[in-house]
Design an enzyme around this catalytic site. Structure first.
Site, PDB file in Angstrom:
ATOM      1  CG  LEU A 260      -1.852  -1.063   1.219  1.00 23.55           C
ATOM      2  CD1 LEU A 260      -2.938  -1.136   2.878  1.00 23.55           C
ATOM      3  CD2 LEU A 260      -2.690  -1.317   0.190  1.00 23.55           C
ATOM      4  N   PRO A 261       1.948   1.189  -1.005  1.00 21.81           N
ATOM      5  CG  PRO A 261       2.286   1.527  -3.120  1.00 21.81           C
ATOM      6  CD  PRO A 261       2.264   1.043  -2.378  1.00 21.81           C
ATOM      7  CG  HIS A 262       0.511   5.911   1.936  1.00 24.77           C
ATOM      8  ND1 HIS A 262       1.219   4.466   2.488  1.00 24.77           N
ATOM      9  CD2 HIS A 262       1.248   6.512   2.639  1.00 24.77           C
ATOM     10  CE1 HIS A 262       1.709   4.301   3.665  1.00 24.77           C
ATOM     11  NE2 HIS A 262       1.483   5.681   3.910  1.00 24.77           N
ATOM     12  CB  ALA A 263       2.870  10.360  -1.436  1.00 26.78           C
TER      13      ALA A 263
END
Length: 154
Positions: free
Chosen positions: A64-67
């Site tokens: 769950l990569p997020h930014a």
């Protein structure tokens, strides 16, 4: 908050193989650029900056990569199903094949956390994960991810 509001049908892809986490982030950046009009390089930088704090591979083949990004006015998502799993430095050391990228405005505060919790709950649902792994049609994957579910506690 619903996944259907975060994830457009065009922001779902099936990709045969990606050889590195850096290349995966570039793919996610290109997707967020084409689907939501963001600058791909800014999205990639945001993902890499967040990943430097600790891996976003949550286990069981899911990342769950997020930014948080400056040039964004709402929370948006992109989804990739990899046909060949990628070594991602996940908490359980298993390669990932289901990746849900989440991008939020810098000042989104609690809304970003609520969106992340929603995505996390959805991706922890074993029936959803089984269906995602059994399908290769992006339209079907989008439908699986965005079908209404009863709200659950985080």
């Amino acid at each position: 908050m619903e996944l259907a509001k975060l994830l457009t049908p065009g922001a779902v892809r099936v990709v045969g193989q990606i050889t590195s986490k850096k290349r995966l982030f570039q793919e996610l950046g290109e997707m967020v650029a084409s689907s939501y009009g963001l600058t791909a390089a800014i999205a990639v930088d945001g993902l890499q900056e967040r990943e430097s704090l600790g891996p976003t591979g949550v286990g069981h083949g899911i990342a769950l990569p997020h930014a948080r990004l400056e040039d964004l006015d709402r929370i948006v998502g992109v989804f990739i199903r990899l046909e060949k799993p990628l070594d991602y430095d996940s908490v359980d050391r298993q390669p990932v094949d289901l990746i849900f990228g989440l991008f939020a405005p810098k000042d989104s505060g609690v809304d970003h956390l609520k969106a992340l919790a929603l995505v996390s709950r959805t991706m922890r649902d074993q029936s959803v994960v089984t269906k995602l792994r059994a399908n290769t049609d992006p339209a079907k994957l989008h439908a699986i991810l965005t079908e209404s579910r009863a709200p659950q506690a985080a």
